[in-house]
Design a protein around this motif. Structure first.
Motif, PDB file in Angstrom:
ATOM      1  N   LYS B  44       0.822  -1.217   0.065  1.00  0.00           N
ATOM      2  CA  LYS B  44      -0.013   0.057   0.189  1.00  0.00           C
ATOM      3  C   LYS B  44       0.956   1.232   0.131  1.00  0.00           C
ATOM      4  O   LYS B  44       1.031   2.212  -0.780  1.00  0.00           O
ATOM      5  CB  LYS B  44      -0.837   0.104   1.207  1.00  0.00           C
ATOM      6  N   SER B  45       1.804   1.249   0.873  1.00  0.00           N
ATOM      7  CA  SER B  45       2.776   2.492   1.124  1.00  0.00           C
ATOM      8  C   SER B  45       3.478   2.668  -0.254  1.00  0.00           C
ATOM      9  O   SER B  45       3.535   3.713  -0.528  1.00  0.00           O
ATOM     10  CB  SER B  45       3.536   2.371   2.371  1.00  0.00           C
ATOM     11  N   THR B  46       3.834   1.554  -0.688  1.00  0.00           N
ATOM     12  CA  THR B  46       4.707   1.629  -1.958  1.00  0.00           C
ATOM     13  C   THR B  46       4.085   2.184  -3.441  1.00  0.00           C
ATOM     14  O   THR B  46       4.734   3.006  -3.874  1.00  0.00           O
ATOM     15  CB  THR B  46       5.340   0.222  -2.291  1.00  0.00           C
ATOM     16  N   PHE B 174      -2.330  10.112   1.266  1.00  0.00           N
ATOM     17  CA  PHE B 174      -2.337  10.006   2.706  1.00  0.00           C
ATOM     18  C   PHE B 174      -2.042   8.571   3.087  1.00  0.00           C
ATOM     19  O   PHE B 174      -2.616   7.638   2.842  1.00  0.00           O
ATOM     20  CB  PHE B 174      -3.870  10.133   3.149  1.00  0.00           C
ATOM     21  N   ASP B 175      -0.685   8.629   3.688  1.00  0.00           N
ATOM     22  CA  ASP B 175      -0.296   7.264   4.051  1.00  0.00           C
ATOM     23  C   ASP B 175      -0.486   7.032   5.505  1.00  0.00           C
ATOM     24  O   ASP B 175       0.340   7.280   6.328  1.00  0.00           O
ATOM     25  CB  ASP B 175       1.313   7.048   3.760  1.00  0.00           C
ATOM     26  N   GLU B 176      -1.646   6.260   5.985  1.00  0.00           N
ATOM     27  CA  GLU B 176      -1.794   6.168   6.998  1.00  0.00           C
ATOM     28  C   GLU B 176      -1.717   7.310   8.058  1.00  0.00           C
ATOM     29  O   GLU B 176      -1.043   7.426   9.318  1.00  0.00           O
ATOM     30  CB  GLU B 176      -0.979   4.925   7.926  1.00  0.00           C
ATOM     31  N   PRO B 177      -2.308   8.382   7.808  1.00  0.00           N
ATOM     32  CA  PRO B 177      -2.140   9.730   8.465  1.00  0.00           C
ATOM     33  C   PRO B 177      -2.635   9.645   9.932  1.00  0.00           C
ATOM     34  O   PRO B 177      -2.026  10.547  10.643  1.00  0.00           O
ATOM     35  CB  PRO B 177      -3.150  10.429   7.746  1.00  0.00           C
TER      36      PRO B 177
HETATM   37 MG   LIG Z   1       2.425   1.170   4.956  1.00  0.00          MG
END
Ligand SMILES: [Mg+2]
Ligand SMILES: Nc1ncnc2c1ncn2[C@@H]1O[C@H](COP(=O)(O)OP(=O)(O)O)[C@@H](O)[C@H]1O
Lengths: 230, 257
Positions: B44-46, B174-177
């Motif tokens: 996901k983050s990637t 938004f990465d796990e904000p």
């Molecule tokens: Mg992540």
């Protein structure tokens, strides 16, 4: 120059008082050499650190080799190299300047390491935020990395300042009239080494203590989170 | 009308022997609010980091608003993007990080104005006015002169959102904000993101574990598993009637936990 007159060595205290002025002059030379050498070490070290961190191997590798060479050889070799070899290529500097340059060169290999460690300690997220905001690498370095690295590197740099100060007597071999050289000349003239050498020791202790407390003060004064940009 | 702003075309991302994205196809429409969910390590983050150009790709093509992100045209061929190309493309995207990543040595105001002034070339005055509007919007008017460490995590993250918005991106990532926040501070950040989601033109990509929130704000939810989209659909479809066994397992684990 200063050594034309006779000293009365019959009374240690009188002798000490009479040579204090010229020792203090030597001390000023020592302080000047220290700060000039330190300044050179700070600038050159930053350049070495940047070169060694370069992504291109043809830049980083020679820079690494040069700093390794400097670190693995005695200060005296650097000093002789600059003092005797450079003039063969037409570069003649006064002994004082040559000496300060040699000190700066020697210590730049160490300050480069301090910079590297300080820079690497900056969180990856800071680089990523800067990149996300489209900062150039130069701006990231000058406005994000360096202001945060400076407070972290102050104590280590301070230690090198004191080390440089204690290495200044090496410059006496190329005739720089720093404090120890002055004391030795006085001793040679009067056959009393005890008093001038003890005085140099005492003066050195005072200088070291002052420098150390200055560094400690700076360390406590600078904001830990980085030099704040207004 | 379909107006694709983000397109992943058979994208592969490897870290050494580890394949993190496995021939991923993924499109986002302009103005769409997409939530990405999935187990830890599913890539996901990637996906977000590739879009923010923090991570390169191994294969495939990523396009932003019709133009390749990680490639550029040179002598009629697609070649690896230069830093200049990346700089040009990057202005279209803004990112909010899990760990906020505010600049600790800059005031809140400076954090927000630094990019607009130094990168976009706005005047200090204009940047300041924009920053003040944004701070108002995220509920932090009057906090401009504070430093990040003087704020709570929730406040810091709202500054992070304002900082990204100040660059006027087309796409917000938004990465796990809210993952790094104490539970009582999550709501204030989600409220700001929900308000942003009302903006018709802004495209939003959100990685989150806040399922109830995802359900409220997203047009579409994508379930990632092992570097691929295992299942996607409207929040209604995905949360109430998941087709895949993996999705059901994941949702059950998250909702119970
Ligand atoms: Mg992540
Ligand atoms: N820089 C990296 N080097 C090596 N492996 C990485 C790197 N970044 C991420 N990974 C790995 O890639 C996988 C996917 O990571 P990520 O996209 O962060 O997953 P998610 O956000 O879904 O939890 C994980 O297994 C992670 O360990």
């Amino acid at each position: 120059m200063l050594f034309g007159f006779e000293w009365d060595t019959s009374n240690d205290l009188v002798f000490a008082v009479s040579i204090l002025p010229i020792l203090l002059r030597g001390m000023i030379v020592t302080i000047e050499a220290t700060f000039l050498g330190f300044f050179v070490a700070l600038i050159l070290g930053l350049i070495f650190a940047a070169l060694k961190a370069a992504p291109l191997k043809i830049i980083s590798w020679p820079a690494g080799l040069v700093t390794e060479f400097i670190r693995d050889t005695p200060l005296l070799i650097q000093l002789f190299f600059l003092y005797y070899v450079l003039p063969e290529y037409g570069l003649v500097f006064p002994a004082f300047l040559t000496g300060a340059l040699a000190l700066g060169l020697q210590y730049s290999a160490y300050t480069a390491e301090v910079y590297r460690a300080g820079i690497e300690a900056i969180a990856k997220g800071q680089h990523e935020a800067a990149r996300a905001l489209n900062f150039t690498s130069l701006r990231t370095f000058t406005h994000v990395v360096l202001p945060q690295a400076v407070p972290r590197i102050v104590p280590a740099m301070g230690n090198y300042l004191v080390s440089i100060m204690k290495d200044v007597p090496v410059l006496s071999v190329v005739t720089v009239l720093e404090m120890l050289n002055v004391a030795q000349i006085v001793g040679d003239r009067t056959f009393n080494y005890l008093v001038p050498l003890s005085m140099v020791g005492g003066l050195y202790m005072i200088m070291t203590l002052v420098a150390s407390s200055g560094v400690r003060w700076l360390d406590q004064t600078l904001p830990k989170r980085g030099l704040s940009l207004k | 009308m379909s107006d694709t702003i983000i397109k992943f075309d058979q994208v592969v991302k490897r870290f050494g022997a580890l394949t993190v994205l496995d021939h991923l196809d993924f499109n986002v429409q302009r103005g769409e609010k997409v939530t990405i969910i999935g187990p830890s390590g599913s890539g996901k983050s990637t996906v977000l980091r590739i879009l923010m150009t923090l991570e390169s790709i191994s294969e495939g093509v990523v396009s932003v608003d019709g133009e390749p992100l990680w490639h550029e045209q040179k002598d009629g061929k697609l070649v690896k993007a230069s830093e200049a190309h990346l700089r040009k493309m990057r202005v279209q995207l803004g990112m909010v990080f899990q760990q906020f990543n505010l600049f600790p040595h800059m005031s809140v105001l400076r954090n927000i104005t630094e990019g607009p002034v130094k990168v976009l070339g706005l005047s200090k005055q204009d940047a300041r006015e924009r920053a003040e509007e944004l701070l108002e919007m995220v509920g932090l008017a009057n906090q401009a002169q504070k430093y990040p460490h003087q704020l709570s995590g929730g406040q810091q993250q709202r500054v992070g959102i304002a900082r990204a918005l100040a660059m006027r991106p087309k796409v917000m990532l938004f990465d796990e904000p809210t993952s790094a926040l104490d539970p009582e501070l999550v709501g204030e950040v989600l409220n700001v993101i929900a308000a942003l989601a009302e903006e018709h033109d802004l495209t939003m990509l959100l990685v989150t574990h806040e399922m109830r929130f995802a359900r409220e704000v997203s047009d579409r939810v994508c379930f990632f598993d092992k570097g691929k989209i295992k299942e996607q659909g409207t929040p209604e479809e995905l949360f109430t009637d998941p087709k895949e066994e993996r999705t059901r397992e994941f949702l059950k684990a998250v909702l119970d936990g």
